[in-house]
Design a protein around this motif. Structure first.
Motif, mmCIF file in Angstrom:
data_model
loop_
_atom_site.group_PDB
_atom_site.id
_atom_site.type_symbol
_atom_site.label_atom_id
_atom_site.label_comp_id
_atom_site.label_asym_id
_atom_site.label_seq_id
_atom_site.Cartn_x
_atom_site.Cartn_y
_atom_site.Cartn_z
ATOM 1 N N PHE A 24 15.086 -13.972 -9.992
ATOM 2 C CA PHE A 24 13.696 -13.670 -10.342
ATOM 3 C C PHE A 24 13.435 -12.165 -10.288
ATOM 4 O O PHE A 24 12.669 -11.635 -11.091
ATOM 5 C CB PHE A 24 12.753 -14.415 -9.406
ATOM 6 C CG PHE A 24 12.832 -15.911 -9.526
ATOM 7 C CD1 PHE A 24 12.309 -16.563 -10.639
ATOM 8 C CD2 PHE A 24 13.448 -16.667 -8.542
ATOM 9 C CE1 PHE A 24 12.393 -17.937 -10.755
ATOM 10 C CE2 PHE A 24 13.530 -18.044 -8.653
ATOM 11 C CZ PHE A 24 13.008 -18.684 -9.760
ATOM 12 N N ILE A 25 14.044 -11.473 -9.331
ATOM 13 C CA ILE A 25 13.897 -10.021 -9.252
ATOM 14 C C ILE A 25 14.462 -9.376 -10.516
ATOM 15 O O ILE A 25 13.898 -8.423 -11.060
ATOM 16 C CB ILE A 25 14.611 -9.469 -8.001
ATOM 17 C CG1 ILE A 25 14.026 -10.089 -6.731
ATOM 18 C CG2 ILE A 25 14.512 -7.951 -7.952
ATOM 19 C CD1 ILE A 25 12.549 -9.860 -6.551
ATOM 20 N N SER A 26 15.563 -9.926 -11.023
ATOM 21 C CA SER A 26 16.210 -9.364 -12.214
ATOM 22 C C SER A 26 15.346 -9.525 -13.450
ATOM 23 O O SER A 26 15.249 -8.614 -14.279
ATOM 24 C CB SER A 26 17.573 -10.032 -12.445
ATOM 25 O OG SER A 26 18.452 -9.766 -11.367
ATOM 26 N N ILE A 27 14.682 -10.684 -13.601
ATOM 27 C CA ILE A 27 13.949 -10.964 -14.841
ATOM 28 C C ILE A 27 12.445 -10.673 -14.734
ATOM 29 O O ILE A 27 11.721 -10.853 -15.706
ATOM 30 C CB ILE A 27 14.161 -12.428 -15.291
ATOM 31 C CG1 ILE A 27 13.629 -13.404 -14.242
ATOM 32 C CG2 ILE A 27 15.631 -12.681 -15.586
ATOM 33 C CD1 ILE A 27 13.727 -14.875 -14.658
ATOM 34 N N ILE A 28 11.996 -10.206 -13.551
ATOM 35 C CA ILE A 28 10.585 -9.845 -13.405
ATOM 36 C C ILE A 28 10.432 -8.381 -13.027
ATOM 37 O O ILE A 28 9.611 -7.665 -13.611
ATOM 38 C CB ILE A 28 9.902 -10.736 -12.342
ATOM 39 C CG1 ILE A 28 9.859 -12.187 -12.811
ATOM 40 C CG2 ILE A 28 8.484 -10.237 -12.050
ATOM 41 C CD1 ILE A 28 9.324 -13.161 -11.778
ATOM 42 N N VAL A 29 11.224 -7.906 -12.060
ATOM 43 C CA VAL A 29 11.088 -6.546 -11.552
ATOM 44 C C VAL A 29 11.992 -5.568 -12.302
ATOM 45 O O VAL A 29 11.523 -4.542 -12.819
ATOM 46 C CB VAL A 29 11.384 -6.500 -10.040
ATOM 47 C CG1 VAL A 29 11.260 -5.073 -9.509
ATOM 48 C CG2 VAL A 29 10.450 -7.433 -9.283
ATOM 49 N N VAL A 73 10.072 -12.154 -17.969
ATOM 50 C CA VAL A 73 9.076 -13.218 -17.812
ATOM 51 C C VAL A 73 7.729 -12.778 -18.373
ATOM 52 O O VAL A 73 7.042 -13.553 -19.062
ATOM 53 C CB VAL A 73 8.954 -13.608 -16.326
ATOM 54 C CG1 VAL A 73 7.763 -14.535 -16.111
ATOM 55 C CG2 VAL A 73 10.230 -14.282 -15.856
ATOM 56 N N GLN A 74 7.347 -11.533 -18.108
ATOM 57 C CA GLN A 74 6.062 -11.044 -18.614
ATOM 58 C C GLN A 74 6.035 -11.026 -20.135
ATOM 59 O O GLN A 74 5.033 -11.407 -20.757
ATOM 60 C CB GLN A 74 5.788 -9.638 -18.075
ATOM 61 C CG GLN A 74 5.610 -9.569 -16.556
ATOM 62 C CD GLN A 74 6.890 -9.272 -15.816
ATOM 63 O OE1 GLN A 74 7.926 -9.882 -16.092
ATOM 64 N NE2 GLN A 74 6.835 -8.328 -14.886
ATOM 65 N N LEU A 75 7.137 -10.598 -20.743
ATOM 66 C CA LEU A 75 7.197 -10.571 -22.208
ATOM 67 C C LEU A 75 7.164 -11.983 -22.794
ATOM 68 O O LEU A 75 6.494 -12.236 -23.804
ATOM 69 C CB LEU A 75 8.457 -9.832 -22.660
ATOM 70 C CG LEU A 75 8.474 -8.320 -22.380
ATOM 71 C CD1 LEU A 75 9.846 -7.734 -22.714
ATOM 72 C CD2 LEU A 75 7.399 -7.612 -23.195
ATOM 73 N N LEU A 76 7.870 -12.918 -22.151
ATOM 74 C CA LEU A 76 7.844 -14.308 -22.617
ATOM 75 C C LEU A 76 6.428 -14.877 -22.512
ATOM 76 O O LEU A 76 5.972 -15.587 -23.413
ATOM 77 C CB LEU A 76 8.820 -15.152 -21.804
ATOM 78 C CG LEU A 76 10.309 -14.970 -22.096
ATOM 79 C CD1 LEU A 76 11.144 -15.804 -21.135
ATOM 80 C CD2 LEU A 76 10.627 -15.362 -23.536
ATOM 81 N N THR A 93 1.884 -21.989 -17.841
ATOM 82 C CA THR A 93 1.454 -22.063 -16.443
ATOM 83 C C THR A 93 2.587 -21.681 -15.507
ATOM 84 O O THR A 93 2.398 -20.925 -14.544
ATOM 85 C CB THR A 93 0.959 -23.481 -16.121
ATOM 86 O OG1 THR A 93 -0.114 -23.824 -17.003
ATOM 87 C CG2 THR A 93 0.487 -23.581 -14.683
ATOM 88 N N PHE A 94 3.771 -22.181 -15.777
ATOM 89 C CA PHE A 94 4.935 -21.875 -14.931
ATOM 90 C C PHE A 94 5.254 -20.380 -14.955
ATOM 91 O O PHE A 94 5.454 -19.757 -13.908
ATOM 92 C CB PHE A 94 6.147 -22.677 -15.414
ATOM 93 C CG PHE A 94 7.427 -22.301 -14.727
ATOM 94 C CD1 PHE A 94 7.662 -22.672 -13.406
ATOM 95 C CD2 PHE A 94 8.397 -21.557 -15.393
ATOM 96 C CE1 PHE A 94 8.847 -22.317 -12.772
ATOM 97 C CE2 PHE A 94 9.570 -21.199 -14.774
ATOM 98 C CZ PHE A 94 9.801 -21.578 -13.446
ATOM 99 N N LEU A 95 5.273 -19.794 -16.145
ATOM 100 C CA LEU A 95 5.586 -18.365 -16.254
ATOM 101 C C LEU A 95 4.523 -17.514 -15.552
ATOM 102 O O LEU A 95 4.838 -16.540 -14.863
ATOM 103 C CB LEU A 95 5.697 -17.962 -17.726
ATOM 104 C CG LEU A 95 6.868 -18.546 -18.513
ATOM 105 C CD1 LEU A 95 6.780 -18.132 -19.982
ATOM 106 C CD2 LEU A 95 8.197 -18.098 -17.920
ATOM 107 N N GLY A 96 3.249 -17.896 -15.740
ATOM 108 C CA GLY A 96 2.166 -17.111 -15.147
ATOM 109 C C GLY A 96 2.163 -17.145 -13.634
ATOM 110 O O GLY A 96 1.644 -16.230 -12.986
ATOM 111 N N MET A 97 2.738 -18.180 -13.040
ATOM 112 C CA MET A 97 2.788 -18.288 -11.585
ATOM 113 C C MET A 97 3.905 -17.467 -10.959
ATOM 114 O O MET A 97 3.949 -17.311 -9.736
ATOM 115 C CB MET A 97 2.962 -19.763 -11.180
ATOM 116 C CG MET A 97 1.760 -20.647 -11.460
ATOM 117 S SD MET A 97 2.111 -22.387 -11.152
ATOM 118 C CE MET A 97 2.512 -22.368 -9.403
#
Length: 483
Positions: A58-63, A68-71, A109-113
């Protein structure tokens, strides 16, 4: 008919939710944080929590990369194109399919959380009435090679007038008689962002939004237990603040910190707090340009900027933003105490300095520590024959003045920003003076001020530490006699 009403209601809810999702995803690209890192993470120095190894994906694909934000952003656009159908989708099987909508909404919803939404917190606090935001416009005023910022905010004229902080009253009063402390618990829910604890000294801090914000996402780092705003910044304070600046830089944002120390500095509250402000300019506040251009023989040599008021600057090691937390304290403490030592010397030799402990403003960026000693009340700067006054705190000496009306702005421009700033501290410039020789002239023991042990003595005595006896008496004279 009833089904049609509910269908339209659901469609409007979906449109509103996905408009918000696009907005949150956009800001999530700038403020990157895995929201659930607190479940398995370890609380350390700020950014606050060291994520667990199990959260690395999650750190790799968010931070590290805002995947995740782009998706989430793209997915919100797709859902909106179904709810308000694009011409080529209208009446198609995809447009008419409820299962597709349900799957897309659940995925959104899942991505936004997953990612933390600080701007959403800011807007939520504002919507709840916990935070008051005053819109403003920024005007750039070039003067002697510096692009000063003059922020015009007429809405501040409607801000409730706050009583002047009484530092002595707060320190001496019993808890029952002490003035109300806005930084004491219980915290206003919309302003509360979290708590951090220094890993080495155990000092605790609260992170709060600034209740009266002119710049969005302006926040404060406040000591959890009451400490006076007349106290210097201690090593733990410096480390925590600097780590926030580093975390912001890693997220692609530029912040800088400032501290108004003492009753002549422009401080509005007696409870110790450092303010952290976001900047649109990645190069930092306007005075940073001057600081970068300054030439010194050594990296650790203090210097003064060519400005018409006393100021002292110390450059930080270029590798410091990449250093481990335990390596930050010696470097930050040495730099801070070097400029504070020089500021006290400036106060000692200033006939205009009033009785009492020294007041000064501190600016902290990733590259420099600035200190500006003050000898005049921040609001005592007359701009016009009518007796108007312009409050000036640390932001002014960062090159960012705040005015409440066109008349004030015209007066500042007519007089010149440098002249306006020179009047507020009422301290002569030391530009051109060999700062290094001033430090050396203090004697060998004065250099102990630059170490963490010296800072602990500062905490005990309030101003200076580890000095020869004669020098100690000089400092004490500042609090007992009038020049």
């Amino acid at each position: 008919m009833g089904n049609l009403v509910w269908h339209e209601y659901a469609r409007f809810v979906s449109i509103a939710a996905n408009c918000y999702a696009m907005w949150a995803a956009f800001w999530g690209i700038y403020y990157r944080k895995f929201f659930w890192d607190f479940l398995h993470g370890i609380v350390r120095a700020p950014g606050g929590i060291q994520p667990a190894a199990s959260d690395s994906i999650f750190i790799s694909i968010i931070v590290k990369a805002p995947v995740v934000q782009l998706l989430s952003f793209v997915l919100a656009f797709v859902i909106l194109s179904l709810e308000r159908p694009l011409p080529f989708l209208k009446d198609s099987s995809i447009h008419r399919s409820f299962p597709i909508r349900i799957v897309l909404l659940l995925l959104q919803t899942f991505l936004g959380m997953l990612f933390y939404q600080l701007p959403a917190s800011f807007e939520a606090a504002r919507a709840a009435g916990d935070l008051h935001f005053f819109p403003s416009t920024v005007h750039t005023h070039a003067e002697d090679g510096i692009d000063f910022e003059i922020r015009l905010c007429p809405a501040l004229q409607k801000k409730p007038a706050a009583p002047a902080p009484e530092f002595d009253a707060v320190e001496d009063a019993s808890p029952a008689k002490a003035p109300q402390d806005p930084f004491a618990p219980p915290y206003t829910p919309g302003l509360f962002l979290g708590e951090v604890k220094d890993e080495f000294e155990g000092r605790e801090y609260v992170v709060l939004f600034n209740k009266y914000s002119v710049v969005p996402h302006h926040f404060l780092i406040v000591t959890k237990e009451f400490q006076s705003q007349t106290a210097p910044l201690f090593p733990a304070d410096l480390v925590q603040v600097y780590l926030f600046l580093v975390a912001a830089k890693k997220a692609g944002r530029t912040f800088f910190a400032f501290y108004n120390c003492g009753d002549l500095s422009g401080a509005s509250q007696p409870h110790k707090h450092v303010q952290i402000l976001p900047l649109d300019d990645p190069d930092g506040p306007p005075v940073e340009k001057l600081a970068r251009e300054a030439k010194t023989d050594r990296e650790d040599q203090p210097f003064s900027l060519p400005l018409p008021y006393a100021n002292h600057v110390r450059r930080l090691p270029a590798s410091l933003p990449r250093a481990a937390p335990e390596a930050l304290e010696p470097a930050l403490a040495a730099a801070s105490m070097a400029v504070l030592d020089l500021a006290i010397q400036t106060v000692r030799h200033a006939p205009a300095h009033p009785r009492g402990p020294p007041s000064y403003n501190v600016l902290l960026t990733l590259e420099h520590v600035h200190c500006v000693p003050r000898a005049r009340e921040c609001a005592a700067l007359a701009l016009a024959p009518g007796g108007d006054a312009l409050p000036v705190n640390a932001l002014g000496f960062a090159g960012m003045l705040l005015v409440k009306g066109e008349r004030e702005m015209d007066a500042v421009v007519a007089r010149g920003v440098r002249s306006v700033l020179a009047e507020s501290p009422n301290m002569p410039s030391r530009a051109g003076v060999d700062e290094a020789s001033l430090v050396q002239n203090r004697g060998a023991k004065s250099r102990e001020l630059a170490c963490p042990a010296g800072v602990q003595n500062v905490e005990a005595r309030g101003i200076g530490a580890s000095e020869p006896e004669a020098e100690t008496r000089d400092v004490e004279d500042l609090t007992n006699t009038s020049h």
